[in-house]
Design a protein around this motif. Structure first.
Motif, PDB file in Angstrom:
ATOM      1  N   GLN A  23       0.836  -1.203   0.000  1.00 28.71           N
ATOM      2  CA  GLN A  23       0.000   0.000   0.000  1.00 28.71           C
ATOM      3  C   GLN A  23       0.863   1.242   0.000  1.00 28.71           C
ATOM      4  OE1 GLN A  23      -2.548  -1.112   3.312  1.00 28.71           O
ATOM      5  NE2 GLN A  23      -4.230  -1.368   1.872  1.00 28.71           N
ATOM      6  N   GLU A  24       0.405   2.250  -0.726  1.00 28.32           N
ATOM      7  CA  GLU A  24       1.153   3.508  -0.745  1.00 28.32           C
ATOM      8  C   GLU A  24       0.878   4.279   0.542  1.00 28.32           C
ATOM      9  OE1 GLU A  24      -0.209   5.006  -4.634  1.00 28.32           O
ATOM     10  OE2 GLU A  24       1.848   4.674  -5.311  1.00 28.32           O
ATOM     11  N   LEU A  25       1.854   5.103   0.921  1.00 33.55           N
ATOM     12  CA  LEU A  25       1.693   5.890   2.151  1.00 33.55           C
ATOM     13  C   LEU A  25       0.540   6.874   2.009  1.00 33.55           C
ATOM     14  CD1 LEU A  25       5.169   6.991   3.535  1.00 33.55           C
ATOM     15  CD2 LEU A  25       3.489   5.477   4.582  1.00 33.55           C
ATOM     16  N   LYS A  26       0.498   7.531   0.833  1.00 27.25           N
ATOM     17  CA  LYS A  26      -0.532   8.521   0.589  1.00 27.25           C
ATOM     18  C   LYS A  26      -1.663   7.850  -0.189  1.00 27.25           C
ATOM     19  CE  LYS A  26      -0.471  13.242  -0.858  1.00 27.25           C
ATOM     20  NZ  LYS A  26       0.186  14.250  -1.662  1.00 27.25           N
ATOM     21  N   LYS A  27      -2.879   8.005   0.299  1.00 27.21           N
ATOM     22  CA  LYS A  27      -4.004   7.342  -0.368  1.00 27.21           C
ATOM     23  C   LYS A  27      -4.185   7.903  -1.781  1.00 27.21           C
ATOM     24  CE  LYS A  27      -8.019   4.918   0.883  1.00 27.21           C
ATOM     25  NZ  LYS A  27      -7.500   3.694   0.309  1.00 27.21           N
ATOM     26  N   ARG A  28      -4.287   6.998  -2.769  1.00 25.50           N
ATOM     27  CA  ARG A  28      -4.449   7.403  -4.161  1.00 25.50           C
ATOM     28  C   ARG A  28      -5.924   7.599  -4.476  1.00 25.50           C
ATOM     29  NH1 ARG A  28      -0.286   8.923  -7.375  1.00 25.50           N
ATOM     30  NH2 ARG A  28       1.450   7.517  -7.048  1.00 25.50           N
ATOM     31  N   SER A  48       7.014   5.347  -5.694  1.00 25.54           N
ATOM     32  CA  SER A  48       6.163   6.084  -4.761  1.00 25.54           C
ATOM     33  C   SER A  48       6.534   5.635  -3.345  1.00 25.54           C
ATOM     34  CB  SER A  48       4.686   5.802  -5.052  1.00 25.54           C
ATOM     35  OG  SER A  48       4.461   4.413  -5.050  1.00 25.54           O
ATOM     36  N   ALA A  49       6.109   6.428  -2.369  1.00 28.78           N
ATOM     37  CA  ALA A  49       6.369   6.032  -0.979  1.00 28.78           C
ATOM     38  C   ALA A  49       5.352   4.963  -0.585  1.00 28.78           C
ATOM     39  CB  ALA A  49       6.239   7.250  -0.077  1.00 28.78           C
ATOM     40  N   ILE A  50       5.854   3.856  -0.071  1.00 22.64           N
ATOM     41  CA  ILE A  50       4.931   2.779   0.329  1.00 22.64           C
ATOM     42  C   ILE A  50       5.045   2.502   1.829  1.00 22.64           C
ATOM     43  CG2 ILE A  50       4.821   1.650  -1.926  1.00 22.64           C
ATOM     44  CD1 ILE A  50       6.846  -0.437  -0.870  1.00 22.64           C
ATOM     45  N   GLN A  51       3.996   1.886   2.358  1.00 22.80           N
ATOM     46  CA  GLN A  51       4.009   1.506   3.767  1.00 22.80           C
ATOM     47  C   GLN A  51       4.992   0.339   3.963  1.00 22.80           C
ATOM     48  OE1 GLN A  51       0.040   0.847   5.245  1.00 22.80           O
ATOM     49  NE2 GLN A  51      -0.708   2.738   4.325  1.00 22.80           N
ATOM     50  N   PRO A  52       5.544   0.192   5.174  1.00 19.27           N
ATOM     51  CA  PRO A  52       6.459  -0.936   5.399  1.00 19.27           C
ATOM     52  C   PRO A  52       5.765  -2.259   5.046  1.00 19.27           C
ATOM     53  CG  PRO A  52       6.434   0.548   7.287  1.00 19.27           C
ATOM     54  CD  PRO A  52       5.347   1.024   6.374  1.00 19.27           C
ATOM     55  N   LEU A  53       6.510  -3.165   4.406  1.00 19.38           N
ATOM     56  CA  LEU A  53       5.915  -4.449   4.017  1.00 19.38           C
ATOM     57  C   LEU A  53       5.549  -5.260   5.260  1.00 19.38           C
ATOM     58  CD1 LEU A  53       8.102  -5.800   1.071  1.00 19.38           C
ATOM     59  CD2 LEU A  53       6.005  -4.435   0.991  1.00 19.38           C
ATOM     60  N   LYS A  54       4.458  -6.016   5.132  1.00 21.94           N
ATOM     61  CA  LYS A  54       4.055  -6.874   6.256  1.00 21.94           C
ATOM     62  C   LYS A  54       4.658  -8.273   6.105  1.00 21.94           C
ATOM     63  CE  LYS A  54      -0.300  -4.398   6.962  1.00 21.94           C
ATOM     64  NZ  LYS A  54      -0.800  -3.874   5.690  1.00 21.94           N
ATOM     65  N   CYS A  55       5.665  -8.400   5.232  1.00 20.49           N
ATOM     66  CA  CYS A  55       6.301  -9.699   5.026  1.00 20.49           C
ATOM     67  C   CYS A  55       7.802  -9.490   4.893  1.00 20.49           C
ATOM     68  CB  CYS A  55       5.739 -10.355   3.768  1.00 20.49           C
ATOM     69  SG  CYS A  55       5.826  -9.280   2.337  1.00 20.49           S
ATOM     70  N   ASP A  56       8.558 -10.570   5.162  1.00 16.70           N
ATOM     71  CA  ASP A  56      10.017 -10.513   5.061  1.00 16.70           C
ATOM     72  C   ASP A  56      10.429 -11.232   3.769  1.00 16.70           C
ATOM     73  OD1 ASP A  56      12.716 -10.779   5.269  1.00 16.70           O
ATOM     74  OD2 ASP A  56      12.697 -11.961   7.120  1.00 16.70           O
ATOM     75  N   LEU A  57      10.780 -10.456   2.745  1.00 19.80           N
ATOM     76  CA  LEU A  57      11.045 -11.053   1.426  1.00 19.80           C
ATOM     77  C   LEU A  57      12.242 -11.985   1.426  1.00 19.80           C
ATOM     78  CD1 LEU A  57      10.382  -8.045  -0.980  1.00 19.80           C
ATOM     79  CD2 LEU A  57       8.849  -9.911  -0.355  1.00 19.80           C
ATOM     80  N   SER A  58      13.142 -11.802   2.410  1.00 24.59           N
ATOM     81  CA  SER A  58      14.375 -12.594   2.402  1.00 24.59           C
ATOM     82  C   SER A  58      14.108 -14.088   2.626  1.00 24.59           C
ATOM     83  CB  SER A  58      15.345 -12.072   3.467  1.00 24.59           C
ATOM     84  OG  SER A  58      14.829 -12.331   4.754  1.00 24.59           O
ATOM     85  N   VAL A  59      12.951 -14.442   3.179  1.00 23.32           N
ATOM     86  CA  VAL A  59      12.721 -15.863   3.504  1.00 23.32           C
ATOM     87  C   VAL A  59      12.096 -16.645   2.333  1.00 23.32           C
ATOM     88  CG1 VAL A  59      12.449 -15.331   5.963  1.00 23.32           C
ATOM     89  CG2 VAL A  59      10.405 -15.567   4.547  1.00 23.32           C
ATOM     90  N   TYR A  60      11.819 -15.961   1.216  1.00 23.28           N
ATOM     91  CA  TYR A  60      11.165 -16.644   0.087  1.00 23.28           C
ATOM     92  C   TYR A  60      12.165 -16.973  -1.018  1.00 23.28           C
ATOM     93  CZ  TYR A  60       7.028 -15.228   2.544  1.00 23.28           C
ATOM     94  OH  TYR A  60       6.079 -15.067   3.525  1.00 23.28           O
TER      95      TYR A  60
END
Ligand SMILES: Cc1cc2nc3c(=O)[nH]c(=O)nc-3n(C[C@H](O)[C@H](O)[C@H](O)COP(=O)(O)O)c2cc1C
Length: 144
Positions: free
Chosen positions: A33-38, A57-69
């Motif tokens: 999700q982007e930080l600023k609502k589109r 664009s500026a996005i919210q911090p990911l809710k997942c850790d990409l390094s484990v995939y």
């Protein structure tokens, strides 16, 4: 193999495709999700120029850790012929040495220069592109 489907969607088409792929691949699903609502106006007047210049664009911090995939699917809509700016933000967070599959939703297709440029960006990240799928949401036609 541990797989995740990461996607950004404004109108829901990419989200629907991401959910379908996640089920098919038995993968986890993570929305960006982007930080600023589109809204449609900001998508046209600021999002399209950003997309054409491949700016993030500026996005919210990911809710997942990409390094484990091992394998990461990334999905985004096409704006002004290029991946929406959230895609460029995702690229900044992509770890090296991952297998990557891309899917893009558009009404009628992307700018001809867009696809090779996007593939090059994945290679520059040190990742291996496994597949690239262009989904025409107006007709539901897919090209690979
Ligand atoms: C700001 C904006 C620009 C768009 N530009 C294009 C375009 O250049 N080419 C195209 O085929 N579709 C374009 N579309 C259509 C979307 O790519 C298409 O409807 C896509 O399925 C939307 O995905 P979403 O529902 O996940 O946001 C644009 C849509 C928006 C909102």
């Amino acid at each position: 193999m541990k797989t995740i489907v990461l996607y950004y969607s404004l109108g829901g088409n990419t989200k629907a495709e991401a959910e379908r792929i996640a089920q098919e691949e038995n993968a986890e699903l993570c929305e960006v999700q982007e930080l600023k609502k589109r809204n449609p106006l900001s998508a046209v007047f600021s999002g399209c120029p950003q997309a054409m210049q491949r700016k993030a664009s500026a996005i919210q911090p990911l809710k997942c850790d990409l390094s484990v995939y091992d394998r990461i699917f990334i999905g985004c809509p096409i704006w002004a012929g290029f991946p929406a700016p959230a895609f460029n933000a995702i690229l900044h967070l992509l770890p090296r040495d991952k297998e990557v599959s891309l899917f893009f939703c558009s009404a009628g297709g992307e700018e001809p220069r867009s696809q090779q440029g996007t593939k090059d960006l994945i290679a520059q990240k040190g990742c291996k592109l496994i597949s690239y799928c262009d989904i025409r949401t107006a007709s539901n036609k897919k090209t690979k």
